[in-house]
Write an enzyme that holds these catalytic residues in place. Structure first.
Site, PDB file in Angstrom:
ATOM      1  N   ASP A 188      10.007  -3.035   3.416  1.00 47.95           N
ATOM      2  CA  ASP A 188      10.562  -3.383   4.298  1.00 47.95           C
ATOM      3  C   ASP A 188      11.695  -2.363   5.152  1.00 47.95           C
ATOM      4  O   ASP A 188      11.989  -1.333   4.329  1.00 47.95           O
ATOM      5  CB  ASP A 188      11.512  -4.640   3.880  1.00 47.95           C
ATOM      6  CG  ASP A 188      10.657  -5.550   3.724  1.00 47.95           C
ATOM      7  OD1 ASP A 188       9.824  -6.206   4.281  1.00 47.95           O
ATOM      8  OD2 ASP A 188      10.619  -6.131   2.163  1.00 47.95           O
ATOM      9  N   ASP A 207       1.958   1.631   5.470  1.00 49.79           N
ATOM     10  CA  ASP A 207       2.146   0.541   4.504  1.00 49.79           C
ATOM     11  C   ASP A 207       3.179   0.582   3.776  1.00 49.79           C
ATOM     12  O   ASP A 207       3.442   1.109   2.682  1.00 49.79           O
ATOM     13  CB  ASP A 207       0.833   0.821   3.592  1.00 49.79           C
ATOM     14  CG  ASP A 207       0.761  -0.094   2.446  1.00 49.79           C
ATOM     15  OD1 ASP A 207       1.545  -1.091   2.675  1.00 49.79           O
ATOM     16  OD2 ASP A 207      -0.058  -0.133   1.333  1.00 49.79           O
TER      17      ASP A 207
END
Ligand code: SPD
Length: 277
Positions: A156, A153
């Site tokens: 970017d 998770d």
């Protein structure tokens, strides 16, 4: 006042803001919380949207339940990144889970999320949860044949997240998975980051025999059309436990068995990105 996320100087997202609740520079990144007009509290890292109170359920349900409902009995689950706690909250909806480990490099993201986004972070104090504040790449080296599902998770691929999109990382993930294990990672936007998507899912294909990309509609991420990718050596990833998915869906706002199947059906231009990867 507006919060603006700039997509590589090609486009941007603007959100009207009532108030900036907090901002600090941690050793890793700039962390900020905003009270927005339309999406409740918003968490940004280095000026990139991570999640908002109003739409975070889509991302967190989809990054967790697709893989956990595919695995026959997920008991040990690891989240790399995910300091806001949303993925852990969803993992704990599965009765089979005995151990949910969160490895987040930046402890400040966790502590501030507990303060400013309690609906996302509240389950981090559950007795089945263990927190590790370390680099995910290094943390994985300590485990062999341990986890049933590993969820990346990440933010970017800039700053602390870069290593989590590379083949060496997927090899470590594979080593830390028990036999029959599944990994899943957020895999960016097909509109804005097709190259990243292609490269990272290609790297997964070099390490795992089954790799499946799926989609989720997340309004605050670039273009709103987001992808996630699951990988495994043993499971056919479209073969999931329908009854378990239906039971989990009764506690969800986005995920259900129909979404599970439908989200694995890709639009043609997305298929083109991931074919020949
Ligand atoms: N561009 C946004 C990508 C962020 C993905 N991770 C978000 C973390 C939420 N737990």
């Amino acid at each position: 006042m507006w919060f603006t996320e700039n997509y590589d100087n090609k486009a941007s997202l603007g959100l009207a803001v009532k108030e900036k609740l907090h901002e600090e520079q941690s050793p890793f990144q700039k962390i900020a919380f905003w009270e927005t007009e339309a999406f409740g509290t918003l968490l940004t890292l280095d000026d990139l949207v991570m999640c908002s109170e109003k739409d975070e359920f889509v991302y967190h349900e989809m990054i967790v339940h697709m893989s956990l409902c595919t695995h026959p009995k997920p008991e040990r689950v690891l989240v790399i990144g995910g300091g806001d706690g949303g993925a852990i909250r969803e993992i704990l909806k599965h009765d089979s889970v005995k151990e949910a480990v969160l490895c987040e490099i930046d402890e400040r993201v966790v502590r501030l999320s507990q303060q400013f986004m309690p609906s996302t972070a509240s389950q981090l104090t559950d007795e089945r949860v263990a927190l590790a504040f370390e680099d995910g790449f290094e943390f994985l080296k300590k485990f062999e044949n341990h986890f049933d599902v590993i969820i990346t998770d990440s933010s970017d691929p800039i700053g602390p997240g870069v290593a989590l999109f590379q083949e060496d990382y997927y090899k470590l993930v594979k080593g830390a998975l028990r036999s029959g294990g599944i990994m899943v990672s957020q895999s960016e936007s097909p509109w804005f980051y097709a190259d990243i998507m292609k490269n990272m899912t290609g790297a997964m294909c070099n390490v795992f025999s089954n790799v499946e990309t799926y989609i989720a509609m997340i309004p605050l991420y670039p273009s709103g059309l987001w992808t996630m990718t699951m990988a495994s050596d043993t499971h056919s990833l479209s073969d999931f436990d329908f009854d378990r998915a239906e039971k989990i869906a009764s506690q969800c706002k986005y995920y259900n068995p129909g979404i599970h199947l439908g989200s694995l059906e890709l639009p043609n231009f997305v298929k083109d990105i991931v074919k020949n990867r």
